[in-house]
Design a protein around this motif. Structure first.
Motif, PDB file in Angstrom:
ATOM      1  N   ASP A 140     -10.702 -56.353  -8.430  1.00 11.95           N
ATOM      2  CA  ASP A 140     -11.858 -55.979  -9.256  1.00 11.95           C
ATOM      3  C   ASP A 140     -11.809 -56.674 -10.610  1.00 11.95           C
ATOM      4  O   ASP A 140     -12.827 -57.157 -11.102  1.00 11.95           O
ATOM      5  CB  ASP A 140     -11.912 -54.464  -9.441  1.00 11.95           C
ATOM      6  N   ASP A 141     -10.604 -56.715 -11.215  1.00 11.66           N
ATOM      7  CA  ASP A 141     -10.463 -57.399 -12.505  1.00 11.66           C
ATOM      8  C   ASP A 141     -10.784 -58.878 -12.368  1.00 11.66           C
ATOM      9  O   ASP A 141     -11.446 -59.468 -13.231  1.00 11.66           O
ATOM     10  CB  ASP A 141      -9.052 -57.218 -13.063  1.00 11.66           C
ATOM     11  N   LEU A 142     -10.345 -59.486 -11.297  1.00 16.71           N
ATOM     12  CA  LEU A 142     -10.607 -60.898 -11.065  1.00 16.71           C
ATOM     13  C   LEU A 142     -12.096 -61.135 -10.834  1.00 16.71           C
ATOM     14  O   LEU A 142     -12.661 -62.107 -11.337  1.00 16.71           O
ATOM     15  CB  LEU A 142      -9.796 -61.392  -9.866  1.00 16.71           C
ATOM     16  N   ASP A 143     -12.740 -60.236 -10.094  1.00 16.98           N
ATOM     17  CA  ASP A 143     -14.183 -60.353  -9.884  1.00 16.98           C
ATOM     18  C   ASP A 143     -14.933 -60.224 -11.208  1.00 16.98           C
ATOM     19  O   ASP A 143     -15.902 -60.950 -11.447  1.00 16.98           O
ATOM     20  CB  ASP A 143     -14.679 -59.291  -8.902  1.00 16.98           C
ATOM     21  N   ASP A 144     -14.499 -59.302 -12.061  1.00 13.60           N
ATOM     22  CA  ASP A 144     -15.135 -59.151 -13.371  1.00 13.60           C
ATOM     23  C   ASP A 144     -14.954 -60.406 -14.214  1.00 13.60           C
ATOM     24  O   ASP A 144     -15.866 -60.861 -14.895  1.00 13.60           O
ATOM     25  CB  ASP A 144     -14.560 -57.946 -14.117  1.00 13.60           C
ATOM     26  N   PHE A 145     -13.757 -60.988 -14.166  1.00 18.04           N
ATOM     27  CA  PHE A 145     -13.449 -62.169 -14.970  1.00 18.04           C
ATOM     28  C   PHE A 145     -14.210 -63.395 -14.487  1.00 18.04           C
ATOM     29  O   PHE A 145     -14.708 -64.180 -15.276  1.00 18.04           O
ATOM     30  CB  PHE A 145     -11.941 -62.432 -14.937  1.00 18.04           C
ATOM     31  N   THR A 146     -14.292 -63.557 -13.172  1.00 17.68           N
ATOM     32  CA  THR A 146     -14.925 -64.761 -12.627  1.00 17.68           C
ATOM     33  C   THR A 146     -16.395 -64.575 -12.315  1.00 17.68           C
ATOM     34  O   THR A 146     -17.041 -65.490 -11.820  1.00 17.68           O
ATOM     35  CB  THR A 146     -14.203 -65.215 -11.340  1.00 17.68           C
ATOM     36  N   GLY A 147     -16.945 -63.408 -12.577  1.00 19.36           N
ATOM     37  CA  GLY A 147     -18.337 -63.115 -12.250  1.00 19.36           C
ATOM     38  C   GLY A 147     -19.312 -64.104 -12.838  1.00 19.36           C
ATOM     39  O   GLY A 147     -20.225 -64.590 -12.188  1.00 19.36           O
ATOM     40  N   SER A 148     -19.129 -64.452 -14.110  1.00 21.03           N
ATOM     41  CA  SER A 148     -20.056 -65.362 -14.746  1.00 21.03           C
ATOM     42  C   SER A 148     -19.772 -66.829 -14.422  1.00 21.03           C
ATOM     43  O   SER A 148     -20.598 -67.695 -14.649  1.00 21.03           O
ATOM     44  CB  SER A 148     -20.005 -65.173 -16.261  1.00 21.03           C
TER      45      SER A 148
END
Length: 95
Positions: free
Chosen positions: A82-90
């Protein structure tokens, strides 16, 4: 270097040859019976394995042994994901 995955180190041609020999030895009419028997055997083996796992888990919980380590690891991995998805989302490319 690209490695080709093979099933038991047997190529497609060798599998075809083995099937040909099996048909010649047992006959085409016996193949469904053989396959059905193998399927039942594999199902029995899977059920026995699941029963053993269930008994081990039940006994471990009964004796106070912590069996939740896999759940804890999965929770941590989900948090990291989830943290990685938040970080790479943009940064993700849209196709």
């Amino acid at each position: 270097m690209i490695l080709q995955a093979t099933f038991l180190f047997i190529s497609g041609a060798e599998i075809a040859f083995i099937l040909f020999i099996v048909i010649m030895v047992f006959g085409a009419d016996k193949l469904p019976e053989i396959a059905r028997g193998l399927g039942k055997g594999m199902r029995t083996l899977k059920d026995a394995t699941n029963d053993i796992k269930h008994e081990i888990t039940k006994t471990a919980e009964k004796n106070g042994i912590d069996t939740s380590i896999t759940k804890d690891v999965k929770k941590e991995l989900d948090k990291v994901k989830d943290d990685l998805d938040d970080f790479t989302g943009s940064v993700k490319r849209k196709f």
